[in-house]
Scaffold this motif. Structure first.
Motif, PDB file in Angstrom:
ATOM      1  N   GLY A  34       0.902  -1.300   0.010  1.00 11.09           N
ATOM      2  CA  GLY A  34       0.025  -0.019   0.008  1.00 11.09           C
ATOM      3  C   GLY A  34       0.825   1.121  -0.066  1.00 11.09           C
ATOM      4  O   GLY A  34       2.106   1.127   0.568  1.00 11.09           O
ATOM      5  N   SER A  38      -0.747   4.816   4.295  1.00 12.84           N
ATOM      6  CA  SER A  38      -2.163   4.260   4.211  1.00 12.84           C
ATOM      7  C   SER A  38      -2.445   3.528   5.502  1.00 12.84           C
ATOM      8  O   SER A  38      -3.683   3.105   5.654  1.00 12.84           O
ATOM      9  N   ILE A 222      -3.953  -5.251  -0.627  1.00 17.19           N
ATOM     10  CA  ILE A 222      -3.706  -3.653  -0.835  1.00 17.19           C
ATOM     11  C   ILE A 222      -4.356  -2.952   0.318  1.00 17.19           C
ATOM     12  O   ILE A 222      -5.605  -2.958   0.353  1.00 17.19           O
ATOM     13  N   GLN A 224      -5.277   0.866   1.458  1.00 17.83           N
ATOM     14  CA  GLN A 224      -5.416   2.228   1.001  1.00 17.83           C
ATOM     15  C   GLN A 224      -6.208   3.025   1.899  1.00 17.83           C
ATOM     16  O   GLN A 224      -7.328   2.292   2.043  1.00 17.83           O
ATOM     17  N   VAL A 240       0.409  -4.555  -9.127  1.00 26.86           N
ATOM     18  CA  VAL A 240       0.599  -3.100  -8.354  1.00 26.86           C
ATOM     19  C   VAL A 240       1.861  -2.662  -8.887  1.00 26.86           C
ATOM     20  O   VAL A 240       2.149  -1.447  -9.129  1.00 26.86           O
ATOM     21  N   TYR A 245      -1.065   2.051  -7.657  1.00 28.13           N
ATOM     22  CA  TYR A 245      -2.302   1.545  -6.727  1.00 28.13           C
ATOM     23  C   TYR A 245      -3.634   2.307  -7.210  1.00 28.13           C
ATOM     24  O   TYR A 245      -4.513   1.959  -6.890  1.00 28.13           O
ATOM     25  N   LYS A 249      -8.681   2.227  -6.810  1.00 26.36           N
ATOM     26  CA  LYS A 249      -9.521   2.947  -6.020  1.00 26.36           C
ATOM     27  C   LYS A 249     -11.163   2.890  -6.447  1.00 26.36           C
ATOM     28  O   LYS A 249     -11.431   2.531  -7.810  1.00 26.36           O
TER      29      LYS A 249
END
Ligand SMILES: Nc1ncnc2c1ncn2[C@@H]1O[C@H](COP(=O)(O)OP(=O)(O)O)[C@@H](O)[C@H]1O
Ligand SMILES: [Mg+2]
Lengths: 249, 435
Positions: A34, A38, A222, A224, A240, A245, A249
């Motif tokens: 990440g 994060s 991951i 975030q 990734v 990243y 989202k």
């Protein structure tokens, strides 16, 4: 053996973790990746009971005496003695405290807690040297004060040495690979792989997919903005690495 | 004698007749009594005693009782003290035994009771004592000079290096309550000689109440080297007022270490005069106290001549509601060019109500000097404590380990391995005794 349920946490009133879920079974290796900030280190420190963080919701369960037990109320030393270990992202230097003396004290605390015999200094010295050999470390590491005047890479290796000595059931490695050259990283990875059994588990936090070529994870998550936004197998780490990243989202 | 009545009427009963010494010592004692009578009882109104109130001392009456011999099994129940190769044993302020290795010949190292020495070594002793003329007297050093009745004289011959640690152990039995103890030690190192001497003050009786005012006088002739350790772990109700005075001749080296862990109230006065060029002194100290203990270290370094160096590092660990005072005077005379003098006092506060008063006092009248001083008062780092706890060490043990780590470098700096062992034996149980 280890499960995080809906974990929310704040520091100084700021929300950092916003509902984390993670389940780890014996024998598994989980990787967490990440962006900076994060919440990866926050998560790892909450697992070992750092007092700076306030858990506002959720629980962390760990298998103790055959029962999944919420460890959030446990003192950090008790969690350690039950077999939880964190290799810190930024290990502190502790002047005046000798590494081998401290490690023996820590090891014997865990023995006492688990009802096993404590190890005398001579036996411990043999045990310690066995583990040092595994990590290609020499006596200068243990004859000095903890981490004092160690290079960044040496500090990271010292963390793994402590992990090898304490032999935890769950080890969290927070960016242990950052600051390591390729040779040192291979030594560390080799150490971890040697310590892997079907009864213990690892959570490996990293920025770089590179490490995961050596410590091959069963799952990649991951993180975030305080949440796990995606989970998958080791291919997710590669994706990734190539795409960053943002696409997640 | 009459003039001391004022003091006797207060907290000291000095009325007993002292055993006789050779006349030259009697003369010195009589002179000292006169000086003593002129020194007022310390009170917080005096700058030197501002933070060290003596109320708890003054409400007792401590009696000089030289006639009481020591018969108690003084070695029992003092696990803190291990025998060394050369042992000089005092019991309740009286020299009772000298044990020495046959390998160390008497003409290399003389160890003799004060009384006998005053006859056999009058010239050596009186010329050594004369070196202290003009050195500032304190209430307690003066008290010891005026009323001492037992002591030891140690002398190392020219070009002689004594390797074994010489251990002077002062046991107090508390058999007779409220005793005043004034043992006196005179150390003379002749030119090109060296030795390492440790003094330990302990009690065989944890509930003993007494006032121990040991006086140690040290003369280092040129190119000699002495390590001196003064360690005390007096019982919780005892009072300790030590005086150490040292005179250093050219190219001599003096290293001292003062460990204080015991006593309700401790005051260590250390005064070092670097009397000739290129003399060096390294004065270190450690105090580790708990509950309502108070420990006060006052040091005076005098640089009357050029090209001398002095260094000081005192560290303190203060648990519970204990108090510490550190006061370091450095006096550099106008002609003392090329002086180097450093002073450092570091304190670790472990107790919420613990307090430290630390104060350097530099009086520098020469211009070509390097002097510095520093003082810190701090607490353990939460990060350090958490790191150790995260490895399974309890909070209490983590604090103990870190406190020991704070002090360790000073103990490891002691050159004699036996001294390091003795010191750790006193320090470690003290660190365990934290509430
Ligand atoms: N002790 C703290 N005090 C204040 N803010 C903190 C503290 N620890 C972490 N944070 C904040 O929490 C966020 C997550 O930090 P961290 O867990 O270190 O992220 P990562 O390890 O993923 O880089 C960051 O914004 C950071 O500034
Ligand atoms: Mg981090």
């Amino acid at each position: 053996m280890f499960e995080i349920r809906n974990l929310h946490a704040t520091v100084d009133g700021h929300k950092i973790l916003k509902g984390i879920n993670l389940k780890v079974n014996p024998g598994e290796v989980h990787a967490i990746m990440g962006p900076n900030g994060s919440g990866k280190s926050t998560l790892s420190k909450i697992i070992v009971g750092h007092p700076d963080y306030e858990v506002t919701e959720g629980e962390i369960l760990f298998l103790i005496n055959g029962k999944m037990t919420n460890i959030l109320e446990m003192e950090p030393e008790t969690r350690s003695r039950e077999g939880i270990f964190l290799a810190f992202q930024y290990p502190v230097e502790i002047p005046g405290v000798n590494t081998s003396m401290f490690l023996r004290a820590a090891y014997n605390e865990a023995c006492k807690h688990q009802g096993a015999d404590e190890m005398d200094p001579l036996d411990f010295d043999v045990y310690l040297h066995e583990k040092m050999k595994l990590l290609d470390m020499d006596d200068k590491f243990i004859n000095r004060a903890v981490n004092v005047d160690f290079s960044g890479g040496e500090k990271k290796r010292n963390e793994i040495l402590q992990m090898a000595i304490l032999n935890p059931r769950l080890a969290v490695l927070d960016e242990t690979d950052s600051g390591l050259d390729v040779d040192s990283m291979k030594i560390v990875a080799n150490g971890v792989n040697t310590l892997r059994t079907k009864n213990n588990a690892f959570v490996v936090i990293t920025h770089y997919q590179r490490l995961l070529n050596y410590i091959v994870p069963d799952f990649v998550h991951i993180l975030q903005d305080g949440k796990i936004v995606s989970s998958g197998n080791k291919d997710l780490a590669l994706a990734v690495e190539n795409k960053g990243y943002d696409w997640l989202k | 004698m009459d003039s001391t009545l004022t003091h006797s009427q207060n907290f000291l009963d000095l009325s007993e007749t002292l055993p006789g010494f050779p006349s030259w010592v009697e003369d010195l004692r009589a002179k000292a009594r006169h000086s003593f009578s002129l020194i007022p009882i310390p009170s917080p109104k005096q700058e030197d005693w501002r933070f060290t109130p003596l109320d708890k001392v003054l409400k007792n009456s401590f009696r000089l009782s030289p006639a009481e011999s020591c018969t108690a099994p003084y070695r029992a129940k003092t696990p803190l003290v291990q025998p060394s190769d050369i042992n000089i044993i005092f019991c309740d302020g009286q020299l009772v035994e000298i044990e020495r290795l046959p390998e160390v010949a008497f003409d290399a190292l003389q160890i003799i009771s004060w009384g006998q020495g005053a006859q056999t070594y009058q010239k050596d002793m009186s010329s050594a004592l004369m070196k202290f003329d003009g050195m500032q007297e304190t209430f307690f050093s003066s008290l010891a000079k005026a009323f001492f009745y037992s002591g030891v004289f140690l002398q190392v011959n020219e070009h002689t290096h004594i390797k074994p640690l010489i251990h002077i152990v002062h046991y107090s039995t508390g058999r007779i309550p409220n005793r005043l103890l004034v043992p006196r030690v005179l150390i003379h190192l002749k030119q090109h000689s060296s030795a390492q001497i440790m003094q330990t003050c302990v009690s065989t009786e944890p509930s003993a109440v007494y006032l121990n005012a040991p006086l140690t006088e040290i003369v280092l002739e040129h190119e000699s080297s002495l390590d001196v350790i003064h360690a005390q772990n007096e019982p919780a109700g005892a009072f300790h007022f030590s005086s150490i005075n040292a005179v250093l001749h050219h190219d001599s080296h003096f290293q001292s270490f003062c460990l204080s862990t015991g006593g309700l109230l401790t005051r260590n006065n250390l005064c070092v005069q670097l009397r000739e060029p290129r003399a060096e002194s390294l004065l270190n100290g450690l105090y580790c106290v708990n509950k309502d203990q108070l420990v006060d270290n006052h040091t005076i370094i005098q640089h009357p001549v050029e090209q001398c160096r002095s260094r000081q590092e005192y560290k303190g660990i203060l648990m519970d509601s204990s108090n510490a005072v550190f006061n370091g005077k450095i006096r550099v005379s106008p002609q003392a060019q090329g002086t180097e003098s450093y002073q450092l006092n570091k304190n670790l506060l472990l107790g919420k109500d613990a307090k430290v008063h630390t104060k350097p006092e530099l009086e520098i009248e020469a211009d070509d000097v390097k002097c510095s001083h520093g003082a810190t008062v701090g607490q353990l780092s939460d990060d350090h404590i958490f790191y150790l706890r995260s490895r399974g060490v309890s909070k209490r043990s983590a604090v103990r380990m870190l406190a020991e780590g704070f002090a360790l470098d000073l103990i490891l700096a002691q050159r004699h391995p036996d001294a390091r062992t003795h010191l750790m034996k006193i320090l470690q149980p003290k660190l365990e005794d934290m509430s």
